[in-house]
Every structure is written in C-alpha cells, then in structure tokens.
Scaffold this active site. Structure first.
Site, mmCIF file in Angstrom:
data_model
loop_
_atom_site.group_PDB
_atom_site.id
_atom_site.type_symbol
_atom_site.label_atom_id
_atom_site.label_comp_id
_atom_site.label_asym_id
_atom_site.label_seq_id
_atom_site.Cartn_x
_atom_site.Cartn_y
_atom_site.Cartn_z
ATOM 1 N N GLU A 103 0.776 -1.233 0.000
ATOM 2 C CA GLU A 103 0.000 0.000 0.000
ATOM 3 C C GLU A 103 0.810 1.288 0.000
ATOM 4 O OE1 GLU A 103 -3.475 0.272 -0.179
ATOM 5 O OE2 GLU A 103 -3.153 -1.817 -0.755
ATOM 6 N N SER A 490 -42.441 -42.529 24.238
ATOM 7 C CA SER A 490 -42.174 -43.458 25.345
ATOM 8 C C SER A 490 -41.039 -43.002 26.255
ATOM 9 C CB SER A 490 -41.842 -44.848 24.785
ATOM 10 O OG SER A 490 -42.971 -45.384 24.130
#
Length: 823
Positions: A103, A490
């Site tokens: 950069e 159950s």
C-alpha cells in the site's frame, strides 16, 4: 501583385489564429490559476482548522467479551463489529512490511503525502487507460477512516491532504500504522488484521505464515474481489504481487517468496472462526448475557465468560449428529441432483486446466459435476474442485432407493448407472485421494432435510457439557435443544413408572397387557390405546412393561395412580411445560423441551436429587469483579429494558425430589431397557448404562435418553414441520445410533462406573419373566432391586396362590405366557 495579395492574406489568417489562441489560452490559464489559488487557500484553511488528533492517541476500542470452554479455550467473542485490536508491538514485523509493500512503500520516508507515488500512479493509470493504482498513502487512508466521508470530491481530497500532514505532525509513524492495521476493512466481516486472521485462517496474527500475511495485505485494494473465500485464484494473484513488492523492497529474499507461493493455504469459509466450534451454545450464552446484563456490558466492557462446555465432547456431539442425520436421510432415498449444467458448460469444464493438487479434506462435502458415465469402470467421471475424480457405483448404492420429485423421477433404475447424466451436479465427499496421478475416489452424499439435537449434562452438578441445537447453525439458528417443545413418546414413561414406585408398585408387580377402551363423555368418542407392535402380551411384570415400552400397560398404571398425582410428581422432577390432563400423557403426547427431559432423567442418575442446569461457571469484568458464579440457569422474563439491576445470588443447592431408593430402582429398571429391551444396541459400549427410547405416535419424533453415573445425554431427531420420519424410524433406529456414536467418544477415556446401591435397597435374584424369586429350575434370571420390605415372599405367595403385589391376575400360567418382542 497577385503574389503580394496572397502573402497578405496568409499573414492575416496567421494573425487571426494567434489572436484566437491567445483569447482561448488566457482564460484557461487564468481559470487554472484561480483554481490553484482557491485550492491553495482551501488547503491553508483546512491546514489551520485541523481536527483534534488527541482522541486518536487516547483511543480505546470497545473491549469485546470472550467466552471460554471448561478447558480455557476460546469458543466465542462478542463484538459490535468484528474488530480485535492489537498493540503495535504484538503485530508481526513481516505482516507490517507486507502491508507497507502493498500500500505505501515510502511510508517511513514521506510526511503524509508521497509525491513520487502520486506521479507513479498517474503515469501507470495513463498508460493503462484506466485507474489501476491509487496514490493515497497509509496516512491518507487513516484520515479518510476517522475524519472524512467516502464521497469523492476535490474538496475532500484537499482536506485529506491537509489532514494527512497534520496527522504526521501529531502522531508517530508507529501510532499511525497501529490505527491503520487495527481498523482497515479486510472483507469477510473483519476489521483489522487480527480479526481478519481469525476470520480467514482461524489463527492469531502471530501464528500466520508469510504466505497468509501477503494474502491479507492483498485484500486492502478490493476485499470482495480478492477474497480467498470467493475468488481464490485472484487472491493468489494478488498475494504474488505483494510478495514481489516485498522482494523489491528488500523485506524478504526471492527464496522466501518462492516458498511462500508454494505454501498450502487453508481458508475457512465461515465469518466467525469461533462460532463454528459450538454455535448453538455460544449463541445461547450471548442471548442470556445480553438479556441479563445489557448490550453495553456485553459488547463494550470486555467480560470474560467461563462456561461448562467441554470442547472435546462438543466436537464429538457435532460429528455424531451430522453422521446420524446423513445416515437417516440416505435411508429415506435419493432426491436427485442439486441442479444441472448445460452441455456447453460441461464442454467448458473439459477444456478447463486442472488446478493445484493440494489434498482435499475427507470430511468436507463438495459439489461435483458429472462429466460422463464409464460402465467399464463401474463409475462416473466427476469434475470437483478443479480436478477430475471417480464416483464408483459402489459408493452410491444407497441411492438406488429413489425419493421422486417433480424434477427427479427416473422410471427404471436397475443400477447406480441409471441415476445420473452428464451435467448433473451432486454432493460428494472424498473417500480417498488417488496415488500419484490417479484421480480421487468419491462417495455420493446428500444434504439432510431432517433436524436433530443433542444435549449432554453432568447429572451430579447440572453442568452442560455439549449442546447441538440443529443440523446447521448457518441455515437455522433456532435451538432445538432448549426452545423446541416436542412429544417425547415413550421417553416420558419413566416419569409415570417412578410415580408408580412411590405409590407402592415394585419391579415385580404383575400387570395386564390387554385391550382397553376409554370413553370421552364430552365428545361421545372412545380412545383405545395400542402398543407399537399392535399386539398384546397378557400378564407382564412392571420391569418388562417398561423395558419393552408397552403403551397399554403404562396407560393403566397412570389410571391407577391418578392423573393429578402424576402431574404433581412430574413437576417435582423439573418438567415445567404445560402437560395435558388426560391419560394420553402416559404415552408422551404433551410437548416438552430436551432440557426438561435431561433434568428429569438426571434425578434418577443423581440419586433422587434435582440439579438446575448450569451453562456459565462465572462471569468476570475487566476490573476483576465477579458478576455471577456457578449460578444455575433460570429462564429470564422479557422486561423490555435493555439493562437490569442484578445482584449475584449463590448457586441453588441440590433439591431432593425423590427418595434414593426409588431413584436407584428406576435406574435399575432403565438398565433393563439396555440389557433386554428397546435400547439393546447400547450394550456395545460395554459398561453400565440406563436409558429409554421414545417415538411419538406418528413417528414424527425419535428420542433416546441415556446415562452413566457421570454423563447424561439426550438425542432427538425429527422434522421442524412435525411430519413423519418414515416407516420404522423409531427412537431405537433414528436417535439411539447418534447417542451411541457420541457416548462412545465421550466415555472412551473415562473409567467404567457402576450405579451405587443406597441403603434401604435389597437385591434378590428373580425370574426375569415372572418377577418371582428364582428357583433352581429358573433359566432366565436377574438380580432385581426392591425397597426393603417390599420384595416378593415366594413361599407365602405360592401357598396362598396370590400374585406378588399390585392387582392379582387370574387365569394365567407360565406356559401360556407369549414371548416378549425385541425391537
């Protein structure tokens, strides 16, 4: 004369041209001068009206909260934005150099503006005919981030330049770089290098390889375009550019660059590296803390949240649920390809150059394109992840069972070769990578539609050890382990049986498994409960009725002890969900949460003491103040206020809700479910286990809840739409295999534990089928547990011709006893 005239005409034309040129150039030059003066004046104005840079020096980013597992590993971070600030000293030098190279190569030399960089960028842009390089320095980018809007204009550019000069005068280069590297947006929802490192590579910056550093630095220019998640090739091109610049600037050697280019980069596709570890658990913690303490404390005050989660168990839980749901989905049939490519698109794949040959992970699934069918090799040629692979027919045999749809309904399927055509896109997994130049071998997969949940708890203290709230958190954040209310079938029966034990029943009580009908005076209808196998077994012991999950017997027990009594008893065990007030609740027809079921069963495992679930061990502020410690979870009512005043309360003590004797007998009975009942598959673990299967009446919910003395786990499987799982998809088939897979991993390094018998319980050897004390002739016997004084008196009962206890059964003999089912 003619020559002279033509001369004068040419001269006058030349004069007129010069006049027009002067008339045109003067205004343009004047305009340029005025613009320059205006720009200079504006620049001077902005230079004399600089913002206050002091807050940047003193800037303290919001402190984020961290969630830790029981082992101290980070499993979650809560931030307003995905930004994890780092001090400059902790940022690796190579990473700093990578960003500088990419950069702003002159960063440490210029005073905020890089004139050479501006000229160089201008020249490259003119040569390219478009903008290929920017001229902004890192200092300018920082001023844009903190002081300016994204809008492009001449005025903003002048401000940017003036503010950059001012920033350089007020902050050191290191301070500017630190602001830049902690705030730059790098895609994938990440701000700053530390958050990006975790988001893309699941690493801290100090753990990054040079190759990964260069890839991160390459993102600044265009995070979405160069994202390694979305476009790995462009990301690699940009990485090569950054490495080249680093070589040119002398930061690395050419050899380092070449090694970095060859380094295999593993990119993770999720935005949060931590959330994927335990997404449902982490989200539960976030919601709980935010609701209790408010957003500001959670997102800005840096809480340390220490939880009960065991990461090794969590990983095992997620694997078990994923595998179990995939197996179930395959049993339901192949739904066909995901979509189809056109013949033109398939031809383009043939022309495509083969990508890199880095190994593909075997656990991950990929989309593969069917290129052709090769009957001689008994398989399909597939294009997957930039390479050719083989999908053998043997690895897709399950797909012969077709689940037709409007888009997929093959008429004749005699072999896997009849299922797919060129262009079909299917889900595949790598079974094994080929050796040398051999293509990888694939297996056909299918994304399950069914959902599942798993909850693991330590029954002794209520600590939640693992939680899976659904198949895929990215698709559905609804936590089925906590918030869903489903019919337990159950799996609810043990609560009824435990209530009956307290009413005087014993494991040897004889009950009648025979047809019964109940009328409803209000509606004028009748209800006749049925057993799962549609048969009736006649006289049956209390133990065997539970072990083989006899519906009719359980309804009769509930009728005998009373619905009102049963409801009060069930609430004592921790079931808070509304339960219907009718006999059908014996079959688990009322919706309850998995968390409630876990707490209810933990009473049996914990000797009759109920513990509240604990998710968080303690929460500590940045100042070291303990907000709460080992506080059991309690549902918090919505108040509409963002913050509440909270005073830490001590942990709730264990509450005895069942006698130790009844709790042990229930555990002993539930061990029978594993030894000779519906949960026999769990015997493969080779240790004492108690548990119960559960299946709702329409096969829409499948459960298994089982435990050892130290670990209790619930598993549920079903569709969110509450439709049937399919024929024969009971708790024993759909949920129990997931439970076994998880508990096999969870218990592997744990010692074998026995359930300890409390005082007041005696063990007597009895005949398994009759419940009577065993004789020398008895073949199938077990040690049965009884509360002292309630065991069957064998000789006395024989002499008097009475049944052991409970309602006497007449007209029954051992010879007429039908065989017990085993399913």
């Amino acid at each position: 004369m003619k020559k002279k005239g033509s001369h004068s005409k040419k001269f006058s034309k030349k004069v007129r041209k010069q006049r027009w040129t002067i008339y045109f150039l003067y205004p343009v030059a004047l305009l340029i001068l005025l613009l320059f003066l205006a720009g200079t004046l504006l620049f001077l104005y902005y230079s004399n009206n600089l913002p206050d840079y002091k807050p940047l020096k003193e800037r303290r980013p919001n402190a984020y909260s961290i969630v830790y597992s029981e082992e101290g590993e980070v499993v979650g971070k809560f931030l307003l934005d995905n930004r994890i600030p780092l001090p400059y000293e902790q940022i690796p030098t190579l990473l700093i150099q990578a960003f500088v190279a990419a950069e702003d190569a002159e960063f440490f030399e210029h005073k905020g503006i890089d004139y050479k960089g501006i000229l160089r960028a201008m020249f490259k842009n003119i040569m390219a005919g478009k903008i290929v390089q920017g001229g902004s320095t890192i200092t300018q980018q920082v001023t844009k981030t903190f002081f300016l809007t994204p809008k492009r204009s001449l005025f903003r550019k002048l401000k940017e330049i003036a503010y950059a000069f001012g920033l350089e005068k007020n902050l050191t280069k290191e301070e500017i770089l630190n602001l830049y590297l902690n705030h730059i947006y790098l895609g994938n929802g990440a701000y700053g290098v530390e958050a990006a490192s975790e988001s893309y590579f699941n690493k801290r910056t100090r753990q990054l390889h040079l190759a990964e550093m260069a890839m991160l630095a390459g993102l600044v220019k265009a995070p979405s375009r160069y994202s390694p998640v979305n476009n790995f090739k462009k990301a690699k091109d940009r990485q090569a550019y950054v490495l080249t610049r680093m070589v040119e600037l002398g930061f690395i050697t050419p050899e380092q660059k070449e090694r970095a280019l060859k380094f295999p980069i593993k990119v993770q596709s999720r935005e949060s590296a931590y959330f994927s570890k335990a997404p449902y658990f982490t989200e539960f913690i976030r919601h709980y803390v935010e609701k209790k303490y408010g957003k500001e404390k959670l997102y800005q005050e840096g809480l340390k949240i220490y939880t009960t989660l065991d990461l090794s168990l969590q990983r095992a839980a997620q694997r078990a649920v994923e595998t179990g749901l995939m197996d179930l989905d395959k049993r339901q049939g192949f739904r066909g390809p995901l979509y189809r490519l056109s013949p033109k698109e398939v031809k383009e794949l043939y022309k495509k150059k083969r990508g890199g040959l880095s190994p593909l992970p075997t656990r991950e699934r990929f989309e593969g394109v069917i290129l052709s069918k090769d009957d001689s090799k008994k398989g399909y040629n597939v294009w997957v992840e930039d390479r050719k692979a083989i999908l053998p027919y043997s690895e897709m045999a399950w797909a012969l069972k077709v689940k037709p749809s409007p888009n997929f309904n093959p008429q004749k399927v005699n072999s896997p070769g009849d299922l797919l055509n060129p262009g079909d896109v299917v889900l595949v997994r790598v079974k094994e990578m080929g050796k040398k130049d051999q293509p990888p071998t694939l297996t056909l997969e299918q994304e399950p539609l069914v959902q599942g949940a798993l909850l693991c708890i330590d029954p002794k203290n209520g600590y939640i050890k693992a939680m899976v709230g659904g198949r895929d958190f990215s698709e559905s954040q609804f936590n089925r382990a906590i918030h869903s209310r489903r019919q337990p079938g159950s799996a609810f029966k043990p609560f009824i049986y435990a209530a009956a034990l307290e009413k005087g029943y014993t494991p040897s009580t004889i009950l009648m498994d025979s047809p019964v009908e109940y009328s409803d005076p209000d509606s004028g209808t009748y209800w006749a409960p049925k057993n799962y196998d549609k048969n009736f077994l006649g006289p049956i012991t209390f133990r065997n009725a539970l072990a083989h999950s006899r519906n009719v017997v359980t309804v009769k027990i509930l009728e005998d002890i009373g619905i009102g009594y049963a409801l009060k008893f069930i609430k004592r065990l921790g079931i808070e969900s509304p339960i219907k007030r009718d006999l059908s609740i014996a079959l688990g027809t009322s919706g309850v949460s998995m968390l409630e079921m876990a707490i209810g069963y933990s009473v049996f495992a914990n000797g009759g003491e109920r513990v509240n679930p604990v998710f968080i061990k303690r929460i500590v502020t940045t100042n070291g103040k303990v907000l709460e410690e080992n506080v059991p979870y309690v549902e918090i009512e919505e108040t509409g206020e963002e913050e509440e005043i909270f005073k830490p309360s001590p942990p709730s003590p264990k509450e005895r809700v069942l006698s130790p004797q009844t709790a042990f007998i229930m555990t002993h009975l539930l061990q029978g479910v594993i030894q000779h009942g519906t949960g026999q598959r769990a015997k493969i673990l080779g240790r004492p286990i108690a548990g119960k299967t559960g299946t709702s009446s329409d096969c829409g919910d499948a459960w298994f809840i089982g435990y050892t003395p130290s670990l209790l786990t619930c598993v549920w499987v079903g569709f969110d739409e509450k439709v049937s799982l399919g024929k024969n998809e009971s708790g024993a088939r759909a949920a129990l295999p997931i439970w076994i897979s998880f508990m096999d991993s969870a218990l592997r390094n744990m010692p074998i534990e026995n359930f300890l018998k409390p005082d007041g319980v005696v063990l007597i050897r009895v005949n398994l089928e009759t419940g009577m004390p065993a004789t020398e002739e008895s073949q199938d016997t077990i040690l049965e547990a009884f509360v002292e004084g309630t065991s069957p008196e064998f000789k006395e009962k024989i002499e008097k011709g009475e049944a052991t206890s409970g309602t006497p059964i007449k007209g029954w003999s051992q010879e007429s006893r039908p065989p017990l089912p085993n399913y």
